[in-house]
Design a protein around this motif. Structure first.
Motif, short mmCIF file in Angstrom:
data_model
loop_
_atom_site.label_atom_id
_atom_site.label_comp_id
_atom_site.label_asym_id
_atom_site.label_seq_id
_atom_site.Cartn_x
_atom_site.Cartn_y
_atom_site.Cartn_z
N VAL A 114 23.31 18.82 2.36
CA VAL A 114 24.34 18.30 1.48
C VAL A 114 24.79 16.93 2.00
O VAL A 114 24.52 16.56 3.14
N GLU A 115 25.46 16.17 1.15
CA GLU A 115 25.84 14.80 1.52
C GLU A 115 26.65 14.75 2.81
O GLU A 115 26.49 13.86 3.64
N LEU A 116 27.53 15.73 3.00
CA LEU A 116 28.39 15.73 4.18
C LEU A 116 27.61 15.95 5.47
O LEU A 116 28.08 15.56 6.55
N ALA A 117 26.42 16.55 5.38
CA ALA A 117 25.66 16.87 6.60
C ALA A 117 25.36 15.64 7.44
O ALA A 117 25.31 15.71 8.67
N ALA A 118 25.13 14.51 6.79
CA ALA A 118 24.82 13.28 7.52
C ALA A 118 26.07 12.57 8.01
O ALA A 118 25.97 11.62 8.81
N GLN A 119 27.26 13.00 7.56
CA GLN A 119 28.50 12.29 7.88
C GLN A 119 29.35 12.98 8.94
O GLN A 119 30.25 12.36 9.49
N VAL A 120 29.08 14.26 9.22
CA VAL A 120 29.87 14.95 10.23
C VAL A 120 29.50 14.41 11.62
O VAL A 120 28.51 13.71 11.80
N ASP A 121 30.32 14.76 12.61
CA ASP A 121 30.11 14.29 13.97
C ASP A 121 29.89 15.48 14.91
O ASP A 121 30.81 16.27 15.12
N PRO A 122 28.67 15.62 15.44
CA PRO A 122 27.49 14.79 15.21
C PRO A 122 26.81 15.16 13.89
O PRO A 122 27.01 16.25 13.38
N PRO A 123 25.99 14.24 13.34
CA PRO A 123 25.26 14.55 12.11
C PRO A 123 24.39 15.80 12.29
O PRO A 123 23.87 16.06 13.37
N LEU A 124 24.25 16.54 11.20
CA LEU A 124 23.67 17.88 11.26
C LEU A 124 22.16 17.89 11.04
O LEU A 124 21.66 17.34 10.06
N THR A 125 21.45 18.55 11.95
CA THR A 125 20.03 18.84 11.73
C THR A 125 19.93 19.94 10.67
O THR A 125 20.63 20.96 10.75
N THR A 126 19.07 19.75 9.68
CA THR A 126 19.05 20.67 8.55
C THR A 126 17.72 20.59 7.80
O THR A 126 16.84 19.81 8.16
N ILE A 127 17.60 21.40 6.78
CA ILE A 127 16.46 21.36 5.85
C ILE A 127 16.93 20.71 4.56
O ILE A 127 17.92 21.14 3.97
N SER A 128 16.23 19.69 4.12
CA SER A 128 16.58 19.01 2.89
C SER A 128 15.87 19.67 1.70
O SER A 128 14.65 19.80 1.69
N PRO A 135 8.35 20.27 -2.18
CA PRO A 135 8.41 20.17 -0.71
C PRO A 135 9.83 20.05 -0.18
O PRO A 135 10.67 19.35 -0.75
N TYR A 136 10.10 20.76 0.90
CA TYR A 136 11.33 20.59 1.66
C TYR A 136 11.05 19.61 2.80
O TYR A 136 9.88 19.26 3.06
N ARG A 137 12.10 19.17 3.50
CA ARG A 137 11.91 18.30 4.67
C ARG A 137 12.84 18.76 5.80
O ARG A 137 14.01 19.06 5.56
N LEU A 138 12.31 18.80 7.00
CA LEU A 138 13.13 19.04 8.18
C LEU A 138 13.77 17.71 8.58
O LEU A 138 13.08 16.75 8.90
N ILE A 139 15.10 17.65 8.52
CA ILE A 139 15.84 16.44 8.86
C ILE A 139 16.46 16.63 10.26
O ILE A 139 17.35 17.46 10.44
N ILE A 140 15.94 15.90 11.23
CA ILE A 140 16.41 16.05 12.61
C ILE A 140 17.50 15.01 12.88
O ILE A 140 17.27 13.81 12.77
N ARG A 141 18.68 15.52 13.23
CA ARG A 141 19.81 14.65 13.55
C ARG A 141 20.38 15.04 14.91
O ARG A 141 19.72 15.75 15.69
N SER A 142 21.60 14.61 15.18
CA SER A 142 22.13 14.69 16.54
C SER A 142 22.81 16.01 16.89
O SER A 142 23.36 16.14 17.99
#
Length: 365
Positions: free
Chosen positions: A292-306, A336-343
């Protein structure tokens, strides 16, 4: 004797309503041209489209949907039932579906079931009574009563956010089980061995059940078994994510990686972990699902499946439009899904530390 004015007859709404012929005269074009502008604007020259658009505005013309439905036998209306519109993943998909349907002259009616199969049946009955031409659902966990309603309605139906057709209902979505297998393997490759899972798996949510299956299968392949107390069931909310994290850490304080089946649960878990004194990801890695949009904005940004909700929404709309038109349609469409690796994830550098303790404290003991 003073004559009283004769009152004017009441305005007849039907007779005063502008028709296609009125628009054609106003624009100085044929009624056929007006019809093409309304139904297939892409094949009409820009200057003619502009003339018709101005005439429509001048006359306040609106299309007679009821009349068209009587002539064609169709209401040109699609129904969609989603678990909730409170989640951006569903709202995004519905918006994309509505935009695509609108391009083809269809109206979208939306209902939500709140993850309740009985309410889903009630909403389905209501949509069928309104004469819908097609139905979009979420997931494959539908009771026998709903499937009976679908058969009786005799209209095209598709289910979304899952990749395989079930009980004869076509599907478009991601492979949820494969996605969490990949996510769990990523954490295993980082060196994690002490896992916990926070899951929302009501009877109607086969997507999250598949995600839990993916977690357990990846761990089993690595020789790790999640105990029942390492799988915390929660409703879909930030507060539930927080309370689930507290319970998990209370029962298993050595946990270094927490996999959540939604981003909402993960963001709640992150908030509680910080409140408890954990450093993310140094002492605790946390992952979500959906991006979700908030996943990239939290601290730290969230590793997730897009999950490509827009693509799923558009694809579901195209499927229903084509099915209504009698065109060949696939039974299952996997996007296709994507694994989004964040902090929010890293190697378990401080495994075994109690909350709030630093690596320096451990080394100085």
């Amino acid at each position: 004797m003073i004559k009283k004015p004769i009152p004017e007859p009441p305005l007849n709404r039907q007779s005063s309503r502008a028709k296609i012929d009125d628009v054609a005269r106003e624009a100085n074009v044929s009624p056929a041209t007006v019809s093409r502008v309304l139904n297939h604007p892409e094949i009409v020259r820009a200057e003619l489209r502009d003339k018709v658009a101005r005439a429509i505005a001048n006359l306040s013309y609106t299309r007679d949907s009821a009349g068209r439905a009587l002539k064609s036998g169709r209401m040109r209306t699609i129904g969609a039932i989603v678990p909730t519109l409170g989640l951006s993943i569903f709202a995004e998909g519905v918006e994309a579906m509505q935009n695509r349907l609108s391009e083809s002259g269809y109206t979208l009616l939306i209902a939500n079931s709140q993850y309740d199969q009985r309410r889903e049946v009630q909403e389905m009955q209501s949509l069928i009574e309104r004469g819908i031409d097609g139905i979009a659902l979420v997931g494959g966990s539908h009771g026998a009563e709903l499937r009976t309603l679908i058969r009786q309605a005799g209209v095209p139906v598709i289910t979304t956010y899952v990749a395989k057709a079930q009980a004869g209902i076509p599907a478009i979505g991601v492979d949820n089980e494969a996605a969490t297998r990949e996510l769990t393997k990523f954490l295993l490759d980082l060196g994690h061995v002490a896992f916990g899972a926070i899951v929302n798996i009501p009877p109607s949510n086969d997507r999250s059940r598949a995600r839990l299956d993916g977690i357990q299968r990846a761990l089993a392949h690595a020789g790790i078994t999640l105990q029942p107390s390492q799988i915390i069931r929660a409703d879909h909310s930030l507060a539930q994510g927080r309370s689930a994290l507290r319970q998990l850490i209370s029962d298993h304080p050595d946990t270094t990686a927490v996999i959540c089946t939604t981003d909402t649960l993960a963001i709640g878990a992150m908030a509680e972990a910080r409140h408890m004194g954990f450093s993310i990801p140094q002492t605790l890695s946390i992952t979500g699902f959906d991006d979700v949009e908030l996943a990239a904005q939290v601290d730290p940004p969230l590793t997730t499946i897009s999950v490509p909700a827009t693509e799923i929404g558009r694809g579901a709309a195209d499927y229903l439009i084509n099915a209504i038109a009698g065109m060949p349609i696939p039974r299952s469409v996997q996007v296709p899904y994507r694994l989004i690796i964040r902090s929010s994830t890293s190697k378990p550098r401080n495994a075994g530390l109690s909350p709030g303790r630093s690596a320096r404290t451990k080394q100085g003991r």
